[in-house]
Design a protein around this motif. Structure first.
Motif, PDB file in Angstrom:
ATOM      1  N   LEU A 225       0.834  -1.205   0.000  1.00 15.45           N
ATOM      2  CA  LEU A 225       0.000   0.000   0.000  1.00 15.45           C
ATOM      3  C   LEU A 225       0.865   1.249   0.000  1.00 15.45           C
ATOM      4  O   LEU A 225       0.632   2.190  -0.772  1.00 15.45           O
ATOM      5  CB  LEU A 225      -0.931  -0.023   1.216  1.00 15.45           C
ATOM      6  N   GLY A 226       1.877   1.287   0.854  1.00 13.95           N
ATOM      7  CA  GLY A 226       2.765   2.441   0.893  1.00 13.95           C
ATOM      8  C   GLY A 226       3.473   2.651  -0.430  1.00 13.95           C
ATOM      9  O   GLY A 226       3.647   3.795  -0.889  1.00 13.95           O
ATOM     10  N   ALA A 227       3.890   1.566  -1.063  1.00 19.01           N
ATOM     11  CA  ALA A 227       4.575   1.676  -2.351  1.00 19.01           C
ATOM     12  C   ALA A 227       3.664   2.278  -3.416  1.00 19.01           C
ATOM     13  O   ALA A 227       4.097   3.102  -4.235  1.00 19.01           O
ATOM     14  CB  ALA A 227       5.067   0.306  -2.802  1.00 19.01           C
ATOM     15  N   LYS A 228       2.382   1.887  -3.424  1.00 17.21           N
ATOM     16  CA  LYS A 228       1.467   2.427  -4.432  1.00 17.21           C
ATOM     17  C   LYS A 228       1.199   3.916  -4.179  1.00 17.21           C
ATOM     18  O   LYS A 228       1.046   4.687  -5.133  1.00 17.21           O
ATOM     19  CB  LYS A 228       0.150   1.655  -4.438  1.00 17.21           C
ATOM     20  N   LEU A 229       1.148   4.341  -2.910  1.00 19.63           N
ATOM     21  CA  LEU A 229       0.985   5.766  -2.625  1.00 19.63           C
ATOM     22  C   LEU A 229       2.161   6.564  -3.187  1.00 19.63           C
ATOM     23  O   LEU A 229       1.980   7.626  -3.789  1.00 19.63           O
ATOM     24  CB  LEU A 229       0.872   6.004  -1.118  1.00 19.63           C
ATOM     25  N   SER A 230       3.380   6.035  -2.997  1.00 15.89           N
ATOM     26  CA  SER A 230       4.561   6.740  -3.489  1.00 15.89           C
ATOM     27  C   SER A 230       4.623   6.742  -5.009  1.00 15.89           C
ATOM     28  O   SER A 230       4.873   7.773  -5.639  1.00 15.89           O
ATOM     29  CB  SER A 230       5.835   6.101  -2.919  1.00 15.89           C
ATOM     30  N   GLU A 231       4.404   5.577  -5.617  1.00 22.11           N
ATOM     31  CA  GLU A 231       4.553   5.466  -7.066  1.00 22.11           C
ATOM     32  C   GLU A 231       3.438   6.179  -7.813  1.00 22.11           C
ATOM     33  O   GLU A 231       3.685   6.816  -8.840  1.00 22.11           O
ATOM     34  CB  GLU A 231       4.554   3.981  -7.466  1.00 22.11           C
ATOM     35  N   THR A 232       2.213   6.080  -7.315  1.00 20.35           N
ATOM     36  CA  THR A 232       1.055   6.607  -8.038  1.00 20.35           C
ATOM     37  C   THR A 232       0.821   8.082  -7.760  1.00 20.35           C
ATOM     38  O   THR A 232       0.498   8.852  -8.672  1.00 20.35           O
ATOM     39  CB  THR A 232      -0.208   5.802  -7.672  1.00 20.35           C
ATOM     40  N   ALA A 233       0.976   8.481  -6.495  1.00 17.55           N
ATOM     41  CA  ALA A 233       0.641   9.858  -6.108  1.00 17.55           C
ATOM     42  C   ALA A 233       1.851  10.688  -5.731  1.00 17.55           C
ATOM     43  O   ALA A 233       1.703  11.866  -5.385  1.00 17.55           O
ATOM     44  CB  ALA A 233      -0.348   9.835  -4.937  1.00 17.55           C
ATOM     45  N   GLY A 234       3.045  10.128  -5.777  1.00 22.86           N
ATOM     46  CA  GLY A 234       4.237  10.900  -5.446  1.00 22.86           C
ATOM     47  C   GLY A 234       4.312  11.323  -4.002  1.00 22.86           C
ATOM     48  O   GLY A 234       4.916  12.347  -3.669  1.00 22.86           O
ATOM     49  N   VAL A 235       3.713  10.538  -3.109  1.00 24.16           N
ATOM     50  CA  VAL A 235       3.676  10.860  -1.683  1.00 24.16           C
ATOM     51  C   VAL A 235       4.617   9.926  -0.928  1.00 24.16           C
ATOM     52  O   VAL A 235       4.468   8.703  -1.021  1.00 24.16           O
ATOM     53  CB  VAL A 235       2.247  10.713  -1.129  1.00 24.16           C
ATOM     54  N   PRO A 236       5.561  10.450  -0.171  1.00 23.31           N
ATOM     55  CA  PRO A 236       6.394   9.560   0.650  1.00 23.31           C
ATOM     56  C   PRO A 236       5.519   8.804   1.647  1.00 23.31           C
ATOM     57  O   PRO A 236       4.611   9.382   2.248  1.00 23.31           O
ATOM     58  CB  PRO A 236       7.345  10.513   1.378  1.00 23.31           C
ATOM     59  N   ALA A 237       5.797   7.520   1.801  1.00 22.11           N
ATOM     60  CA  ALA A 237       5.029   6.700   2.741  1.00 22.11           C
ATOM     61  C   ALA A 237       5.987   5.948   3.638  1.00 22.11           C
ATOM     62  O   ALA A 237       6.941   5.326   3.167  1.00 22.11           O
ATOM     63  CB  ALA A 237       4.135   5.721   1.992  1.00 22.11           C
TER      64      ALA A 237
END
Length: 342
Positions: A225-237
């Motif tokens: 989940l954290g990886a998809k937040l970073s890759e898709t939305a450019g948000v550090p997780a």
């Protein structure tokens, strides 16, 4: 800048494909795993190697190997390479290299090192003609088919499915038999996640670093989940286990920003609920929990319900589907595209 074109439409397409992929890919996973088990012979200890999504899939599948009496560990390919120079050949009996593309350089190097020391090797990949399949003694090829460039969503599920079948094949037990129930749970949870995701995105958008908190057995899904937040939305997780969150990371987190808690059903649900309850006293929460778990969902300023009866061993397949809708909604809220910073 990359010349590849990433779109949220492709992310959406991949999310929609997950439930139908499961029954479609299962025969290839079953057959490939059976062949790999024959190649491994009497090997009863496996080291699962990957990077990013591939490593998270290995970590999520690990309990199924262990439950089947197979000695197994999961680690990054680079960690294995460091250890391989010091380990005796009999310390790690067989190596499973995982790369959806079949071209991960560190996994290829790790497999080559394993073969030089005489260890059997198995590839788990989505690319039958890739370098990894060619480099190993056997391959479990589970190919979800062509797609446009996107964060790994279908490929993560394909790797996880292949590993679950491999765990059963090596243990000499029947493979996952309730994939239809998992697919139905995916459809229902995805619909709920889509409906909930805009509100979640509005809550997470002001947060400079999204903390994803989960108990230890759910950490692989939390990492995905954290990886998809970073890759898709450019948000550090930042993904944290319960104790790490409570004793360390909350002190570096502003109370006005929200925290995402993953609290699916399972033996450690109560521990996650208690930590979430303490956290909710000072911070807004996004809670991902079973739709019937009113106690957990009541703690959330925004919630993502999961639904469907799924065996514990298959929960990673069911629970991971929420990652795509949440990440996609956050990208839209922030006006970003996948991998935009690259």
């Amino acid at each position: 800048m990359t010349s590849r074109t990433y779109t949220l439409e492709e992310v959406d397409r991949q999310i929609r494909a997950l439930p139908s992929d499961l029954p479609t890919l299962a025969p290839a996973a079953r057959a490939g795993a059976a062949g790999a088990a024959r190649t491994l012979g009497d090997a009863r200890h496996l080291t699962l190697l990957g990077s990013g999504d591939s490593l998270y899939a290995a970590q999520a599948a690990l309990p199924v190997f262990v439950a089947g009496g197979v000695g197994a560990q999961a680690m990054s390919a680079t960690e294995f390479l460091r250890r391989a120079t010091r380990a005796r050949p009999d310390e790690l009996t067989a190596v499973v290299g995982i790369s959806a593309s079949g071209g991960n350089p560190s996994v290829l190097a790790a497999v080559a090192a394993a073969r030089r020391s005489g260890r059997p090797t198995v590839a788990v990949t989505g690319t039958p003609a890739g370098a990894l399949a060619s480099a190993c003694d056997a391959a479990v090829v589970v190919d979800p088919g062509p797609s446009a460039p996107a964060p790994g969503i279908r490929t993560y599920q394909a790797s996880l499915l292949a590993l679950l079948h491999l765990a059963h094949a090596v243990a000499g037990t029947d493979g996952p038999a309730e994939l239809d129930a998992v697919a139905e749970a995916q459809r229902r949870s995805t619909a709920l996640a889509r409906a909930a995701a805009p509100a979640v995105a509005r809550l997470l958008a002001p947060t400079p670093v999204v903390h994803v908190v989960a108990e230890a057995s759910v950490l692989p899904t939390a990492r995905f989940l954290g990886a998809k937040l970073s890759e898709t939305a450019g948000v550090p997780a930042l993904v944290a286990e319960l104790e790490d969150w409570w004793h360390v990371h909350r002190f570096g987190h502003q109370a006005r920003h929200s925290v995402l808690f993953l609290i699916p059903p399972g033996p450690d649900r109560d521990a996650a609920l208690e930590c979430a309850r303490r956290t909710a006293a000072r911070r807004p929460l996004v809670v991902v929990a079973d739709a019937a778990d009113g106690e957990a969902l009541a703690l959330g300023a925004a919630t993502v319900p999961l639904t469907g009866a799924v065996p514990e061993a298959l929960r990673p397949l069911a629970d991971s589907v929420v990652a795509g809708p949440v990440a996609m909604a956050l990208a839209r809220e922030l006006g970003r595209l996948p991998f935009a910073y690259q």
